[in-house]
Design an enzyme around this catalytic site. Sequence first.
Site, PDB file in Angstrom:
ATOM      1  N   GLU A 287      -9.567  -1.879   5.658  1.00 34.52           N
ATOM      2  CA  GLU A 287      -9.938  -1.560   6.743  1.00 34.52           C
ATOM      3  C   GLU A 287     -11.153  -2.328   7.324  1.00 34.52           C
ATOM      4  O   GLU A 287     -11.927  -2.812   6.468  1.00 34.52           O
ATOM      5  CB  GLU A 287     -10.403  -0.089   6.803  1.00 34.52           C
ATOM      6  CG  GLU A 287      -8.961   0.639   6.637  1.00 34.52           C
ATOM      7  CD  GLU A 287      -8.191   1.054   7.962  1.00 34.52           C
ATOM      8  OE1 GLU A 287      -7.926   0.094   8.565  1.00 34.52           O
ATOM      9  OE2 GLU A 287      -7.799   2.279   8.024  1.00 34.52           O
TER      10      GLU A 287
ATOM     11  N   ASN B 110      -6.568  -2.611  14.586  1.00 33.94           N
ATOM     12  CA  ASN B 110      -8.161  -2.786  14.019  1.00 33.94           C
ATOM     13  C   ASN B 110      -8.340  -3.992  13.411  1.00 33.94           C
ATOM     14  O   ASN B 110      -9.621  -4.236  12.767  1.00 33.94           O
ATOM     15  CB  ASN B 110      -8.676  -1.475  13.643  1.00 33.94           C
ATOM     16  CG  ASN B 110      -7.975  -1.207  12.235  1.00 33.94           C
ATOM     17  OD1 ASN B 110      -7.372  -1.953  11.702  1.00 33.94           O
ATOM     18  ND2 ASN B 110      -8.517  -0.046  11.333  1.00 33.94           N
TER      19      ASN B 110
ATOM     20  N   HIS C  13      -6.737  -4.695  10.262  1.00 31.05           N
ATOM     21  CA  HIS C  13      -6.608  -4.580   8.887  1.00 31.05           C
ATOM     22  C   HIS C  13      -5.656  -5.158   8.362  1.00 31.05           C
ATOM     23  O   HIS C  13      -4.420  -5.705   9.081  1.00 31.05           O
ATOM     24  CB  HIS C  13      -6.635  -3.052   8.579  1.00 31.05           C
ATOM     25  CG  HIS C  13      -5.330  -2.206   8.673  1.00 31.05           C
ATOM     26  ND1 HIS C  13      -5.410  -0.785   8.919  1.00 31.05           N
ATOM     27  CD2 HIS C  13      -4.237  -2.719   9.109  1.00 31.05           C
ATOM     28  CE1 HIS C  13      -4.073  -0.316   9.414  1.00 31.05           C
ATOM     29  NE2 HIS C  13      -3.364  -1.636   9.421  1.00 31.05           N
TER      30      HIS C  13
ATOM     31  N   ASP D  45       0.886  -1.013   0.108  1.00 33.90           N
ATOM     32  CA  ASP D  45      -0.024  -0.040  -0.110  1.00 33.90           C
ATOM     33  C   ASP D  45       0.743   1.256   0.029  1.00 33.90           C
ATOM     34  O   ASP D  45       2.150   1.167   0.152  1.00 33.90           O
ATOM     35  CB  ASP D  45      -0.983   0.139   1.206  1.00 33.90           C
ATOM     36  CG  ASP D  45      -0.230  -0.639   2.547  1.00 33.90           C
ATOM     37  OD1 ASP D  45       0.758  -0.226   2.708  1.00 33.90           O
ATOM     38  OD2 ASP D  45      -1.126  -0.957   3.316  1.00 33.90           O
TER      39      ASP D  45
HETATM   40  P1  PGA Z   1       2.345  -1.579  12.600  1.00 36.39           P
HETATM   41  O1  PGA Z   1       1.483  -1.687  11.399  1.00 36.39           O
HETATM   42  O2  PGA Z   1       3.197  -2.591  12.196  1.00 36.39           O
HETATM   43  O3  PGA Z   1       2.893  -0.174  12.484  1.00 36.39           O
HETATM   44  O4  PGA Z   1       1.579  -1.702  13.940  1.00 36.39           O
HETATM   45  C1  PGA Z   1       0.967  -2.818  11.181  1.00 36.39           C
HETATM   46  C2  PGA Z   1      -0.172  -2.837  10.173  1.00 36.39           C
HETATM   47  O5  PGA Z   1      -0.986  -1.800   9.869  1.00 36.39           O
HETATM   48  O6  PGA Z   1      -0.111  -3.444   9.250  1.00 36.39           O
END
Ligand code: PGA
Length: 252
Positions: free
Chosen positions: A143, A136, A138, A67
């Site tokens: 999301e 969350n 995702h 992404d």
């Molecule tokens: P993070 O993000 O490693 O910064 O916790 C993980 C993600 O959003 O896939």
Amino acid sequence: VKITVYRNAHDLASALAEDVADRLSAKPTLVIGLPTGRTPLGFYREIVRLAREGRADFSRATTFNLDEFLGARPEHATSYRQYMERHFFGQINIDPGRVHVLDGGASDARVECERYEAAISEAGGIDVQILGIGSNGHIGFNEPAASLNARTHVARLRPETRRANAAMFGGDASRVPARALSMGMATILGARSIVLMAIGSGKARQVEGAIHGPLTTRLPASFLQIHTDVRVMLDRAAAARLRPGRRGTCAP
Ligand code: PGA
């Protein structure tokens, strides 16, 4: 789903780096899907070390990042492209022509998403997709929502996701772009194998749901249960809510 729990984040990162190095030895033209965020930083450090020691050769490998922020041009300091250059691409012997990151500054985002899907197909698909998981649930920027996108698309970021990315923007979540380009669920699940990593207690609940819970668009990572080759790599804190022997949810 094969789950491994490591003593700490360092052991997890070096195990994943060794795994990718082994996959590269077996297939030098490996096509790798790559994540950004805090979780993969240890992995990038370890795989760069293996590359410097001559134990991981990226010269014929191809990569696709999951992404990118919408509006973030590749040269933007806060783009995921720059994160990748800093932590990985700039430190290994990869051919820049085989590196693929969505262009957040593309004049037509839809065309950019279609171009990306076509590039993945042309590369023969993704051999191994490495994923983090959002607090969350995702994966990529898919999301939690009432519905999910199958293919690469423009995603609207939830407030918690913008907060989680605020560190890159001077700690100010309001400066984190509200939209991003992201591989879709079918793009991710189309990879021949998937590795999900999670570190820390902040991920424990979502890891539990992803592995033991029902498939739900409210926890996009739960869809990994339908893939036949998924490895989940956790530290103890992220694994705290898993129960050995417990599988997916039974029908009522
Ligand atoms: P993070 O993000 O490693 O910064 O916790 C993980 C993600 O959003 O896939």
